[in-house]
Design an enzyme around this catalytic site. Structure first.
Site, short mmCIF file in Angstrom:
data_model
loop_
_atom_site.label_atom_id
_atom_site.label_comp_id
_atom_site.label_asym_id
_atom_site.label_seq_id
_atom_site.Cartn_x
_atom_site.Cartn_y
_atom_site.Cartn_z
N ILE A 256 0.83 -1.19 0.00
CA ILE A 256 0.00 0.00 0.00
C ILE A 256 0.86 1.24 0.00
CG2 ILE A 256 -2.30 -0.59 0.82
CD1 ILE A 256 -1.35 -0.58 3.59
N GLU B 200 -6.93 0.73 10.90
CA GLU B 200 -6.24 -0.39 11.57
C GLU B 200 -4.83 0.01 11.98
OE1 GLU B 200 -6.10 -3.73 8.84
OE2 GLU B 200 -8.10 -3.23 8.13
N LYS C 4 -0.78 -0.58 11.73
CA LYS C 4 0.13 -1.13 10.74
C LYS C 4 1.18 -1.95 11.49
CE LYS C 4 2.70 -0.15 6.61
NZ LYS C 4 3.90 -0.91 6.96
N ASP D 286 4.24 -4.34 12.41
CA ASP D 286 5.59 -4.35 11.87
C ASP D 286 6.14 -5.78 11.89
OD1 ASP D 286 8.47 -2.22 12.50
OD2 ASP D 286 7.70 -3.16 10.70
N ARG E 89 5.10 -13.16 1.01
CA ARG E 89 4.68 -12.27 -0.05
C ARG E 89 5.60 -12.36 -1.26
NH1 ARG E 89 5.89 -6.77 -1.02
NH2 ARG E 89 4.22 -5.78 -2.20
N GLU F 144 -0.23 -10.36 8.98
CA GLU F 144 1.15 -10.10 9.34
C GLU F 144 1.61 -11.07 10.43
OE1 GLU F 144 2.25 -7.55 7.52
OE2 GLU F 144 3.95 -6.64 8.56
N TYR G 212 -5.47 -9.18 8.29
CA TYR G 212 -5.99 -7.87 7.88
C TYR G 212 -6.68 -7.87 6.52
CZ TYR G 212 -1.35 -7.62 5.69
OH TYR G 212 -0.22 -7.89 4.96
N LYS H 299 -8.51 2.21 5.39
CA LYS H 299 -9.08 1.50 4.24
C LYS H 299 -10.53 1.96 4.04
CE LYS H 299 -6.20 -2.49 5.22
NZ LYS H 299 -6.12 -3.83 5.78
N LYS I 63 2.30 6.57 8.42
CA LYS I 63 3.33 6.22 9.39
C LYS I 63 3.48 7.29 10.46
CE LYS I 63 5.79 3.04 6.58
NZ LYS I 63 7.07 2.44 6.30
N CYS J 299 36.13 11.60 -9.11
CA CYS J 299 35.54 10.40 -8.52
C CYS J 299 36.57 9.77 -7.58
CB CYS J 299 35.15 9.41 -9.60
SG CYS J 299 34.68 7.79 -8.93
N CYS K 99 37.60 6.13 -9.29
CA CYS K 99 38.32 5.95 -10.55
C CYS K 99 39.07 7.21 -11.00
CB CYS K 99 37.37 5.49 -11.65
SG CYS K 99 36.25 6.77 -12.21
N CYS L 86 29.95 10.66 -11.39
CA CYS L 86 31.26 10.30 -11.89
C CYS L 86 31.09 10.10 -13.40
CB CYS L 86 31.72 9.00 -11.23
SG CYS L 86 32.96 8.11 -12.17
N CYS M 43 34.39 3.11 -14.50
CA CYS M 43 34.57 3.28 -13.06
C CYS M 43 34.23 1.96 -12.36
CB CYS M 43 33.66 4.39 -12.55
SG CYS M 43 33.69 4.54 -10.75
S1 IVH Z 1 -3.30 -4.05 3.95
C1 IVH Z 1 -4.08 -4.44 -0.47
N1 IVH Z 1 -3.26 -3.74 6.55
O1 IVH Z 1 2.13 -3.25 5.40
C2 IVH Z 1 -3.68 -4.06 0.91
N2 IVH Z 1 -1.19 -4.12 5.45
O2 IVH Z 1 2.40 -2.27 2.08
C3 IVH Z 1 -2.69 -4.98 1.51
N3 IVH Z 1 0.72 -4.25 6.95
O3 IVH Z 1 3.82 -5.46 3.96
C4 IVH Z 1 -2.09 -4.56 2.79
N4 IVH Z 1 -0.40 -3.93 8.81
O4 IVH Z 1 2.08 -6.69 5.35
C5 IVH Z 1 -2.53 -3.96 5.45
N5 IVH Z 1 -3.41 -3.49 8.84
C6 IVH Z 1 -2.68 -3.71 7.74
C7 IVH Z 1 -1.29 -3.89 7.81
C8 IVH Z 1 -0.57 -4.09 6.62
C9 IVH Z 1 0.79 -4.14 8.28
C10 IVH Z 1 1.87 -4.45 6.06
C11 IVH Z 1 1.68 -5.44 4.96
C12 IVH Z 1 2.55 -4.93 3.84
C13 IVH Z 1 2.62 -3.47 4.12
C14 IVH Z 1 1.72 -2.72 3.16
#
Ligand code: IVH
Length: 702
Positions: A98, A134, A136, A138, A157, A196, A248, A313, A337, A431, A434, A449, A455
């Site tokens: 996303i 939601e 995100k 990690d 993935r 995740e 998710y 979303k 973020k 450079c 080189c 360069c 190089c």
């Molecule tokens: S939705 C089509 N929801 O973030 C939408 N992604 O680029 C698919 N991630 O590596 C992703 N928490 O694994 C979604 N609540 C959440 C998420 C989530 C973490 C990660 C996902 C992906 C990256 C999205």
């Protein structure tokens, strides 16, 4: 019934009685339910000792009657035979990423909401949009496949299209049910649940303590720890790692009635027995998103797991479908973020790195500092202007920021702490690798360069890029080897790699015979590639993976792409002037053409690409040239609408142009179109063509 369902008349083991079969089923259900209470609801209802008694009874019965063992039995969560490598998995429904909202302020949510509204064609009078917000998480993205309610496959993935089969490892994660709880409804024929895999902070600490006690390697952060654990070829190791999971979304679904909203989807997944984070919230409009962002920011540090932001979303699946996708990203979702953690440290020195394209990047060598979950020792200073603007000097105390996965950056200098002997930095005129002169284009900030592939630094980077996993995927051709190959003048261009023999490789330092063999095999294997990988591997400036894919699918063959002029390049959706120039000049360069020819001579090949020919839509097969300012749509909007309706937008008028779309102050394009008798449309006429093609008078002129 005598338990015949499970027994075989040829089996040498005793035949299970009806009671035994019933007991096995009851034990499995009970254990699955206790696992759910413990690992998903975080609310155990029996003691570990009681649980163990049930588990052992099940194990015993299964040992006695092996024919009763099913893949969804809780006893099957232990590790299996180590694998030589992970099998590949093709995602029928690609695993997308996303887009990230770059504005770290809570108000950044307005940008997303405004974009969604614009794309849906809403005005201020329309009601606000409902979203699901939601966290995100990690960790790393995983797809779980259930067939008839039974877990059959877990996949990473990968590049979104092809991932790795990590089923054995996923089985060891107790929070993931081996059978969906469908409450006596028939299970979906196929359902892929995406989410995740992550590690809780406390589990991560415990694991690191254990690793330290065992004298084993420790992990830098929960995310790496989760990723490293899931990508173990030996699932017995994974089984010992405390992994968790949050769902998710969905992938492929067959024979299951989708709810109308994303919230409904997540509720359904939760009812199936999978963990879905409870912080998810249904919110209204951008105000709702902003409030969610603020609320989560405040409790971020108290969460038991790491998050790097929140995700918004569009809740309605019908609206999601209307919004669709751009390249690899849905228009209906965005990751927002949080500002990354920042730390103070000292700049010991400033080095110059020469990249694949010859760009000279000043890099600050730092006093190691722990920021954003990792120890940082280098921070990019981007370019000369940036160094000047921030006035970073050697010896300075600086604030380093590490935002998510991006490379660490110097945010600012703490000037109060500048020592007297701090040294200002000067960009070299040559450079450092080189000795070639450096060049700086008019209006550009970057210095290059001029040595190009003369190089060694550029050659090394170009080769590493070429060999990369997402490019030609030459396993084992890492930087140590490339370094030697270039330094010993064994390789000038990528094509030379394929002329090296096992003996050549074996002559390198620290190269075992076996590795030399493997490298030869990897090179041989890499010859069988795809057009998009090959284009990406060439390392054309500005051409990333997605663009390479677009080019491959648009032109269908390398010959057509190499022959394309600027106008035909700009006609490819997503390709702008800068990219078109870069692609065109790359293929115009005789040395590049020679290397390509040499690569094909040594046997690099790919299957024919089927051009996305079956473009449908009201404008299928029609080409448009845009000129002037349209009353409501931007150029990008208009281009997108045309492309979505199956049409093509090209750069300038020729006899073959279908229509000219003209707005205010159209310029010479219009005159030319009139001279060539090309029909001219205004915005309204275009929209009519898209929406009601059969009623449109195509000869409309503004
Ligand atoms: S939705 C089509 N929801 O973030 C939408 N992604 O680029 C698919 N991630 O590596 C992703 N928490 O694994 C979604 N609540 C959440 C998420 C989530 C973490 C990660 C996902 C992906 C990256 C999205």
């Amino acid at each position: 019934m005598q338990g015949t369902l499970f027994s075989s008349q040829f089996s040498s083991s005793p035949i299970a009685s009806e009671d035994d079969v019933a007991r096995v089923v009851a034990l499995r259900n009970a254990i699955a339910s206790y696992d759910h209470q413990y690992y998903v609801l975080d609310a155990p209802t029996i003691s570990d000792a009681e649980y163990d008694v049930l588990y052992r009874e099940l194990q015993q019965l299964e040992a006695q009657y092996p024919e009763l063992i099913t893949s969804d039995s809780p006893t099957q969560r232990v590790g299996g035979q180590p694998l030589p490598e992970f099998p590949a998995v093709r995602h029928t429904v690609p695993m997308l990423s996303i887009r990230t909202e770059t504005d770290t302020e809570a108000s950044g949510a307005h940008t997303f909401d405004a974009r969604v509204r614009r794309e849906l064609g809403l005005t201020n009078n329309d009601p606000p949009i409902a979203y699901l917000a939601e966290l995100k998480f990690d960790g790393l993205a995983i797809s779980l496949r259930y067939e008839m309610g039974v877990f059959v496959q877990g996949a990473t993935r990968g590049d979104g299209e092809n991932g790795e089969d990590v089923t054995q490892n996923i089985r060891t994660i107790r929070a993931i049910p081996l059978r969906l709880n469908t409450r006596s409804n028939p299970p979906p024929r196929i359902i892929e649940i995406r989410g995740e895999v992550y590690m809780r902070r406390a589990d991560f600490e415990k694991l690191n303590n254990r690793q330290r006690a065992l004298g084993e390697k420790t992990f830098v952060n929960p995310r790496n720890s989760a990723a490293g654990s899931l990508r173990q070829l030996d699932s017995n190791i994974t089984a010992k790692r405390p992994l968790s999971f949050f769902a998710y979304g969905l992938g492929e679904v067959i024979d299951w009635k989708l709810p109308e909203t994303h919230a409904g989807v997540l509720d359904a997944i939760e009812h199936f027995g999978l963990p879905v984070d409870k912080h998810r919230q249904h919110v209204i409009g951008s105000e709702g998103l902003v409030a969610f962002h603020q609320k989560i920011a405040a409790l971020r540090d108290t969460l038991p797991f790491d998050i790097d932001g929140v995700v918004y979303k569009v809740d309605s699946l019908a609206l999601q479908q209307r919004l669709g996708f751009v390249t690899r990203e849905p228009r209906w979702a965005v990751a927002h973020k949080y500002p990354a953690e920042e730390q103070m440290t000292v700049v010991r020195d400033i080095d110059i790195q020469v990249g694949r394209t010859g760009r000279l990047t000043p890099v600050a060598k730092l006093e190691p500092v722990f920021v954003g979950g990792t120890t940082v020792t280098n921070a990019t200073l981007h370019n000369e202007d940036e160094v000047k603007r921030k006035d970073v000097r050697i010896g300075d105390t600086v604030i380093v920021r590490r935002a998510g996965d991006v490379i660490p950056e110097i945010v600012a200098v703490v000037t109060e702490r500048r020592p007297e002997n701090a040294r200002a930095f000067e960009m070299p005129r040559q450079c450092p690798v080189c000795g070639s002169a450096v060049t700086r284009e008019e209006g550009e900030v970057d210095i290059y360069c001029s040595g190009e592939l003369f190089c060694p630094a550029q050659r090394k980077q170009a080769l590493l890029h070429f060999a990369g996993r997402r490019a030609m995927d030459i396993e084992g051709l890492g930087d140590k080897i490339v370094e030697q190959l270039v330094d010993k003048a064994m390789v000038q261009s990528a094509a030379d790699l394929y002329r090296l023999t096992q003996n050549d490789f074996a002559s390198l330092d620290r190269m075992a015979e076996k590795s030399a063999d493997n490298l030869c095999a990897a090179l041989e294997k890499s010859k069988d590639t795809t057009l998009d990988r090959f284009i990406f591997a060439l390392g054309i400036r500005h051409v990333g993976e997605a663009t390479a894919r677009d080019l491959a699918h648009y032109f269908g063959s390398l010959e057509t792409l190499m022959a394309a002029d600027r106008i035909s390049l700009v006609a490819v959706p997503e390709i702008g002037d800068v990219m078109a120039d870069s692609i065109h000049s790359f293929f115009s360069e005789p040395r590049n053409r020679d290397v390509i020819a040499a690569l094909r001579t040594v046997g690099v090949h790919w299957p024919a690409v089927t051009v996305a020919a079956t473009i449908s839509g009201p404008l299928a097969g029609l080409t448009f040239v845009l000129t002037g300012t349209l009353p409501t749509m931007s150029r990008d909007d208009a281009t997108r609408r045309i492309v979505e309706a199956g049409g093509k937008v090209i750069g300038s008028v020729s006899k073959k142009t279908g229509y000219v779309l003209a707005g205010e102050a159209p310029g010479s394009t219009l005159t030319k179109a009139q001279a060539l008798k090309i029909p001219v449309l205004d915005e309204a006429a275009l929209l009519q063509m898209i929406e009601a093609p059969q009623k449109t008078n195509l000869q409309t002129t503004p």
